[in-house]
Design an enzyme around this catalytic site. Structure first.
Site, PDB file in Angstrom:
ATOM      1  N   ASP A  59     128.105  85.733 -66.412  1.00  0.00           N
ATOM      2  CA  ASP A  59     129.559  85.562 -66.506  1.00  0.00           C
ATOM      3  C   ASP A  59     130.221  85.808 -65.153  1.00  0.00           C
ATOM      4  O   ASP A  59     131.415  85.603 -64.984  1.00  0.00           O
ATOM      5  CB  ASP A  59     130.169  86.431 -67.619  1.00  0.00           C
ATOM      6  CG  ASP A  59     129.927  87.909 -67.427  1.00  0.00           C
ATOM      7  OD1 ASP A  59     129.246  88.295 -66.460  1.00  0.00           O
ATOM      8  OD2 ASP A  59     130.431  88.704 -68.261  1.00  0.00           O
ATOM      9  N   ASP A  98     124.685  84.969 -70.284  1.00  0.00           N
ATOM     10  CA  ASP A  98     125.565  86.087 -70.632  1.00  0.00           C
ATOM     11  C   ASP A  98     126.457  85.742 -71.821  1.00  0.00           C
ATOM     12  O   ASP A  98     127.009  84.636 -71.885  1.00  0.00           O
ATOM     13  CB  ASP A  98     126.499  86.399 -69.452  1.00  0.00           C
ATOM     14  CG  ASP A  98     126.038  87.590 -68.644  1.00  0.00           C
ATOM     15  OD1 ASP A  98     125.339  88.467 -69.194  1.00  0.00           O
ATOM     16  OD2 ASP A  98     126.379  87.649 -67.452  1.00  0.00           O
ATOM     17  N   LYS A 128     122.280  87.797 -72.716  1.00  0.00           N
ATOM     18  CA  LYS A 128     122.453  89.148 -72.177  1.00  0.00           C
ATOM     19  C   LYS A 128     123.777  89.700 -72.703  1.00  0.00           C
ATOM     20  O   LYS A 128     124.766  88.968 -72.820  1.00  0.00           O
ATOM     21  CB  LYS A 128     122.439  89.147 -70.645  1.00  0.00           C
ATOM     22  CG  LYS A 128     122.668  90.541 -70.048  1.00  0.00           C
ATOM     23  CD  LYS A 128     122.276  90.623 -68.578  1.00  0.00           C
ATOM     24  CE  LYS A 128     123.236  89.985 -67.620  1.00  0.00           C
ATOM     25  NZ  LYS A 128     124.598  90.552 -67.642  1.00  0.00           N
ATOM     26  N   GLU A 130     126.378  93.206 -72.622  1.00  0.00           N
ATOM     27  CA  GLU A 130     126.714  94.489 -71.990  1.00  0.00           C
ATOM     28  C   GLU A 130     126.768  95.595 -73.041  1.00  0.00           C
ATOM     29  O   GLU A 130     127.375  95.421 -74.105  1.00  0.00           O
ATOM     30  CB  GLU A 130     128.059  94.380 -71.259  1.00  0.00           C
ATOM     31  CG  GLU A 130     127.964  93.512 -70.013  1.00  0.00           C
ATOM     32  CD  GLU A 130     129.205  93.541 -69.145  1.00  0.00           C
ATOM     33  OE1 GLU A 130     130.073  94.421 -69.316  1.00  0.00           O
ATOM     34  OE2 GLU A 130     129.317  92.651 -68.270  1.00  0.00           O
ATOM     35  N   GLU A 193     122.755  98.300 -63.898  1.00  0.00           N
ATOM     36  CA  GLU A 193     123.657  97.987 -62.774  1.00  0.00           C
ATOM     37  C   GLU A 193     124.273  99.252 -62.190  1.00  0.00           C
ATOM     38  O   GLU A 193     124.852 100.074 -62.916  1.00  0.00           O
ATOM     39  CB  GLU A 193     124.759  97.024 -63.250  1.00  0.00           C
ATOM     40  CG  GLU A 193     125.710  96.651 -62.112  1.00  0.00           C
ATOM     41  CD  GLU A 193     126.563  95.416 -62.382  1.00  0.00           C
ATOM     42  OE1 GLU A 193     126.427  94.797 -63.452  1.00  0.00           O
ATOM     43  OE2 GLU A 193     127.383  95.090 -61.497  1.00  0.00           O
TER      44      GLU A 193
HETATM   45  O1  KIV Z   1     126.942  88.020 -64.506  1.00  0.00           O
HETATM   46  C1  KIV Z   1     126.156  88.446 -63.656  1.00  0.00           C
HETATM   47  O2  KIV Z   1     125.934  87.838 -62.599  1.00  0.00           O
HETATM   48  C2  KIV Z   1     125.501  89.718 -63.910  1.00  0.00           C
HETATM   49  C3  KIV Z   1     124.896  90.448 -62.747  1.00  0.00           C
HETATM   50  C4  KIV Z   1     124.775  91.891 -63.040  1.00  0.00           C
HETATM   51  C5  KIV Z   1     123.609  89.900 -62.323  1.00  0.00           C
HETATM   52  O3  KIV Z   1     125.461  90.155 -65.012  1.00  0.00           O
END
Ligand code: KIV
Length: 276
Positions: A59, A98, A128, A130, A193
């Site tokens: 993202d 993401d 992915k 968070e 991160e």
């Molecule tokens: O969106 C992104 O680029 C990430 C980074 C932490 C790699 O999530």
């Protein structure tokens, strides 16, 4: 075709697709995993040909492609538009997408639907998300629906306004608990991160799935950077953890300056570049 245990790729096998099992094996064998972001066809193709193990349609495209100040504005439809190009361009890398804000924060069924769209509408392989311990039920539901999940702990850019900025994360016990909860919920890997190196190592030692660090020091299973940062194609602030391996912005500016000058001097196009 029947599944063949022996057909899984190793880290340097340039022909076969990297899978979640490949990554698990790389961790077990002590092989470092490489990961970069990609948002379009030609970049994804080049990164894939270079042998990057995981491509992330991050993202971060809100910031490095769309020019926003945070990752928050990018939408699910925009992510899918870019993911489709990256998925189609990629032959070997595992491609992770993401879940943009707030697809990973609202009802769990919404996250499952968004994740299913990634597998259904792009050729990508995983999502992915968070969060750690508080996202365990959501991770479990997405994995149960058949979509592999990479968890993202430590600094969470989608929570920038709650945190009041982008800060190094130092609560070791909580960070380890987040990674363990994500692993227990079924995450195939944990991205970490912006934590001090000793905490990156402690998280890596605590879990058995691969860990991918960005600003998490060297003692993790793999590393990721935003490609625009890595190739020097960004403007403005560059975080301490970035190493710039190229100067693409400089190369583009030089090429464009020379192009304009050639037109102004009447040197472009010449006879070879013109039709008889
Ligand atoms: O969106 C992104 O680029 C990430 C980074 C932490 C790699 O999530």
């Amino acid at each position: 075709m029947s599944p063949n245990e022996n057909s899984e790729p190793t880290s340097n096998d340039s022909k076969q697709r990297v899978t979640t099992r490949t990554l698990q094996r790389m961790r077990r064998d002590g092989k470092a995993i490489s990961m970069l972001t990609a948002y379009d066809y030609p970049t994804a193709e080049a990164l894939d040909e270079a042998g990057v193990d995981i491509l992330l349609v991050g993202d971060s495209l809100a910031m490095v492609v769309q020019g926003h100040e945070t990752t928050l504005p990018v939408t699910m439809d925009q992510m899918l538009y870019h993911a489709e190009m990256v998925g189609r361009a990629t032959r070997r890398a595992l491609v992770v997408v993401d879940l943009p804000f707030p697809e990973g924060q609202l009802e769990i069924t919404r996250s499952v639907e968004a994740s299913a769209r990634v597998l259904k509408e792009t050729r990508c392989h995983a999502v992915k998300l968070e969060g750690g311990a508080e996202q365990a039920n959501r991770i479990k539901a997405i994995v149960t629906a058949g979509v592999p999940v990479m968890a993202h702990v430590g600094l969470r850019p989608q929570s920038v306004h709650v945190e009041g900025g982008y800060r190094i994360q130092r609560k070791e016990d909580q960070l380890i608990a987040d990674a363990l909860a994500a692993e227990k919920a079924g995450a195939f890997a944990v991205l970490i991160e912006c934590v001090p190196s000793n905490i990156g190592k402690a998280i890596n030692d605590a879990v058995s799935v691969p860990t991918i660090g960005i600003g998490a020091g060297p003692d993790v299973t793999g590393q990721v950077l935003v490609t625009h940062d890595m190739i020097g194609f960004n403007s403005g602030y560059t975080p301490k953890f970035v190493r710039q391996f190229s100067d693409v912005r400089g190369a583009i500016k030089t090429a464009a300056t020379n192009y304009c000058e050639s037109i102004r001097n009447g040197k472009f196009p010449d006879n070879k570049e013109s039709f008889e």
